[in-house]
Design a protein around this motif. Structure first.
Motif, PDB file in Angstrom:
ATOM      1  N   SER A 128       2.941  10.406   2.325  1.00 59.94           N
ATOM      2  CA  SER A 128       4.176  10.999   1.817  1.00 59.94           C
ATOM      3  C   SER A 128       4.695  12.012   2.828  1.00 59.94           C
ATOM      4  N   TYR A 170       0.841  -1.196   0.000  1.00 59.13           N
ATOM      5  CA  TYR A 170       0.000   0.000   0.000  1.00 59.13           C
ATOM      6  C   TYR A 170       0.875   1.245   0.000  1.00 59.13           C
ATOM      7  N   ARG A 171       0.429   2.263  -0.703  1.00 57.83           N
ATOM      8  CA  ARG A 171       1.034   3.584  -0.558  1.00 57.83           C
ATOM      9  C   ARG A 171       0.153   4.352   0.424  1.00 57.83           C
ATOM     10  N   GLU A 231       9.687   4.342   3.714  1.00 60.99           N
ATOM     11  CA  GLU A 231       9.636   5.576   2.944  1.00 60.99           C
ATOM     12  C   GLU A 231      10.677   5.522   1.840  1.00 60.99           C
ATOM     13  N   LEU A 261       8.301   1.555  -8.009  1.00 59.16           N
ATOM     14  CA  LEU A 261       7.871   2.311  -6.845  1.00 59.16           C
ATOM     15  C   LEU A 261       8.312   3.764  -6.944  1.00 59.16           C
ATOM     16  N   TYR A 318       5.228   3.824   2.152  1.00 59.35           N
ATOM     17  CA  TYR A 318       4.577   2.564   1.794  1.00 59.35           C
ATOM     18  C   TYR A 318       4.428   1.667   3.024  1.00 59.35           C
ATOM     19  N   GLY A 361       7.380   8.044  -1.763  1.00 63.06           N
ATOM     20  CA  GLY A 361       6.215   8.008  -0.890  1.00 63.06           C
ATOM     21  C   GLY A 361       6.438   7.129   0.312  1.00 63.06           C
ATOM     22  N   LEU A 414      -2.068  -1.491  -3.636  1.00 62.63           N
ATOM     23  CA  LEU A 414      -1.406  -0.979  -4.821  1.00 62.63           C
ATOM     24  C   LEU A 414      -0.842  -2.128  -5.649  1.00 62.63           C
TER      25      LEU A 414
END
Length: 320
Positions: free
Chosen positions: A40, A36-37, A129, A102, A107, A105, A86
């Motif tokens: 940020s 998953y993202r 990150e 990727l 994750y 962000g 994702l």
């Protein structure tokens, strides 16, 4: 399960993450993982985004135990609210699973339990990150998730869920008179219960021990954040009073400088090579069967500490 946060430099969507799920005794083939993202970095802050933006989960404390709490809590929401991943996949015969393409962000990767013989392997979630780098190099990251185990028995066990209030001793009027808690077994709703002062904010139930049990507070009170902590048979829902917006939190970054380190957030440059990262706290949950009420949030937060080995390589070519 829970995780440690890694911060790694990256410049484009050519970056990758490989999960290595094996021990000296077993290679875990077919272990399912979801990627998953979750957010940020905005200036000096981490901000939850997308499907995760609505959750009252704080990233302000970047100690290992607090990141463990955040990872487990976000994983709980992702699983029970069925948030689309994702990317996803299963480990191969070598126990490896690679995620490619990727972008920058924050994750999260979380895995499902898998049984080998009489042993159930329970993977911990990891927060990672990936940031843009100034030197234009891509990143390949190898991560070794913590794998806890229990023995399959088919027997029933006693379970407990406890609501804990934190940081509101001088503002008790902010607490709700009761809360509703959903109890899930293998991601299916088992029952909904009410916790309040009359039952000491606690509920007990008997159920099959081989099932993966989870709990979720139906509605987190306003101005409170939430943490879900547990050992095998005891669950804590910790609501901490805060007037801050949970998702606007300052990030404290520590730069790893070769060899073994014990920072709270690890920013690793590919040129540093191999880094073995361990938790920097000795806080532990009580063993199964021990009572742990009442427990302050920092004492019950570190559900299962994770050890992550990270091998960072410049470019897209992987070492043998």
């Amino acid at each position: 399960m829970a995780g440690l946060m890694l911060s790694v430099s990256a410049d484009s969507a050519a970056n990758s993450l490989t999960l290595i799920c094996k021990t000296e005794k077993v290679t875990l083939t077919g272990m399912h993982w979801d990627l998953y993202r979750v957010g940020s970095r905005k200036g000096g802050n981490f901000v939850l985004e997308g499907d995760f933006a609505k959750y009252p989960v704080s990233l302000e404390d970047m100690s290992s135990s607090a990141v463990t709490e955040a990872a487990k809590t976000l994983e709980n929401y992702a699983v029970l609210d069925k948030i689309p991943a994702l990317d996803q996949g299963e480990t191969g015969k070598d126990g490896l699973l690679r995620f490619d393409n990727l972008n920058s962000g924050l994750y999260m990767v979380c895995g499902k339990n898998i049984q080998v013989g009489d042993t159930i392997y329970m993977p911990s979630a990891i927060l990672i990150e990936i940031m843009k780098s100034e030197d234009g190099k891509n990143v390949d990251l190898d991560a070794y998730p913590k794998l806890s185990t229990k023995t399959a028995s088919g027997e029933n066990s006693k379970y407990a869920v406890k609501k804990i209030w934190e940081n509101d001793e001088n503002a008790l009027e902010n607490r709700t008179a009761s809360i509703s808690v959903e109890i899930y077994g293998d991601e299916k709703l088992y029952e909904t219960v009410t916790l309040d002062e009359s039952n000491d904010w606690t509920y007990l139930w008997m159920a099959e021990s081989d099932i993966d049990w989870r709990v979720k507070e139906v509605k987190v009170p306003e101005n409170y954040t939430v943490v879900y902590s547990s050992n095998e048979k005891q669950f804590a829902i910790v609501n901490t009073y805060s007037e801050k917006t949970p998702n606007q939190t300052t990030v404290s970054t520590t730069v790893a400088s070769g060899g073994s380190t014990r920072p709270t957030v690890i920013t690793t440059n590919p040129s540093n090579g191999y880094s073995n990262v361990t938790s920097n706290t000795n806080t532990k949950l009580p063993q199964t069967g021990q009572l742990w009420w009442p427990v302050p949030v920092m004492a019950c937060g570190g559900v299962i500490f994770i050890t992550v080995g990270a091998r960072l390589k410049s470019g897209n070519k992987r070492d043998n």
